[in-house]
Design a protein around this motif. Structure first.
Motif, PDB file in Angstrom:
ATOM      1  N   ARG A   1      82.547  68.342  45.739  1.00 31.72           N
ATOM      2  CA  ARG A   1      82.419  69.470  46.668  1.00 31.72           C
ATOM      3  C   ARG A   1      83.351  69.241  47.846  1.00 31.72           C
TER       4      ARG A   1
ATOM      5  N   ASP B   1      84.021  71.183  51.500  1.00 30.47           N
ATOM      6  CA  ASP B   1      83.578  72.225  52.433  1.00 30.47           C
ATOM      7  C   ASP B   1      82.580  73.176  51.766  1.00 30.47           C
ATOM      8  N   GLY B   2      81.681  72.614  50.945  1.00 28.91           N
ATOM      9  CA  GLY B   2      80.649  73.394  50.281  1.00 28.91           C
ATOM     10  C   GLY B   2      81.083  74.067  48.993  1.00 28.91           C
ATOM     11  N   GLN B   3      82.369  74.046  48.679  1.00 30.78           N
ATOM     12  CA  GLN B   3      82.858  74.700  47.472  1.00 30.78           C
ATOM     13  C   GLN B   3      82.975  73.688  46.335  1.00 30.78           C
ATOM     14  N   VAL B   4      82.641  74.116  45.116  1.00 32.00           N
ATOM     15  CA  VAL B   4      82.731  73.261  43.938  1.00 32.00           C
ATOM     16  C   VAL B   4      84.202  73.008  43.607  1.00 32.00           C
TER      17      VAL B   4
ATOM     18  N   THR C   1      85.125  81.263  43.429  1.00 27.35           N
ATOM     19  CA  THR C   1      83.906  80.469  43.283  1.00 27.35           C
ATOM     20  C   THR C   1      84.130  78.963  43.132  1.00 27.35           C
TER      21      THR C   1
END
Length: 148
Positions: free
Chosen positions: A21, A23-26, A48
């Motif tokens: 991850r 900054d919160g993104q996968v 996404t």
């Protein structure tokens, strides 16, 4: 978001990637192992998720080995050459277990049954639709032509 970043790598995912991850993104990271801390170079951005290649291993996982093939990491045919064979089997079994758990959750119990159809099995170049051929000094594959 910059093109390079440092991430802590999580579980293995389908297709020779591991999940991290940023900054919160996968982020789906190639050339990494679960438990590693790596510097990544982002290769694809979607709404996404991100795709990235590990370009530097800062903290290696216990199953990491030197890839025996000089083409590893560039041709796309040897996603796990940097992983000890016993650890490769564990990682691939983890992917199958996760997929079976998904099947059970949506369709009850999962079972396997061999197919009676004949299937051609081939290989594709890394992140492409290119077909691949054997390399004499590798035992792996390299891109030869586009199948489009």
């Amino acid at each position: 978001m910059s093109t390079e970043a440092v991430v802590d790598v999580g579980p293995v995912a389908h297709g020779g990637h591991c999940v991290a991850r940023l900054d919160g993104q996968v982020v789906f990271v190639r050339h990494a192992l679960p438990g590693e801390r790596v510097r990544i170079s982002i290769t694809e951005r979607t709404k996404t998720f991100l795709r990235a290649d590990a370009v530097e291993v800062l903290d290696a996982a216990p199953g990491r080995v030197d890839a025996p093939c000089r083409y590893a990491g560039t041709c796309g045919g040897c996603d796990f050459q940097h992983v000890d064979p016993a650890v490769q089997r564990e990682l691939l079994a983890d992917v199958v277990r996760e997929q079976r758990a998904d099947w059970r959750g949506s369709r009850g119990t999962a079972s396997w049954r061999p197919s009676r159809r004949r299937h051609w099995v081939g290989a594709r170049g890394c992140s492409s639709q290119s077909t691949a051929r054997a390399v004499q000094d590798c035992g792996g594959i390299v891109r030869t032509r586009s199948s489009r």
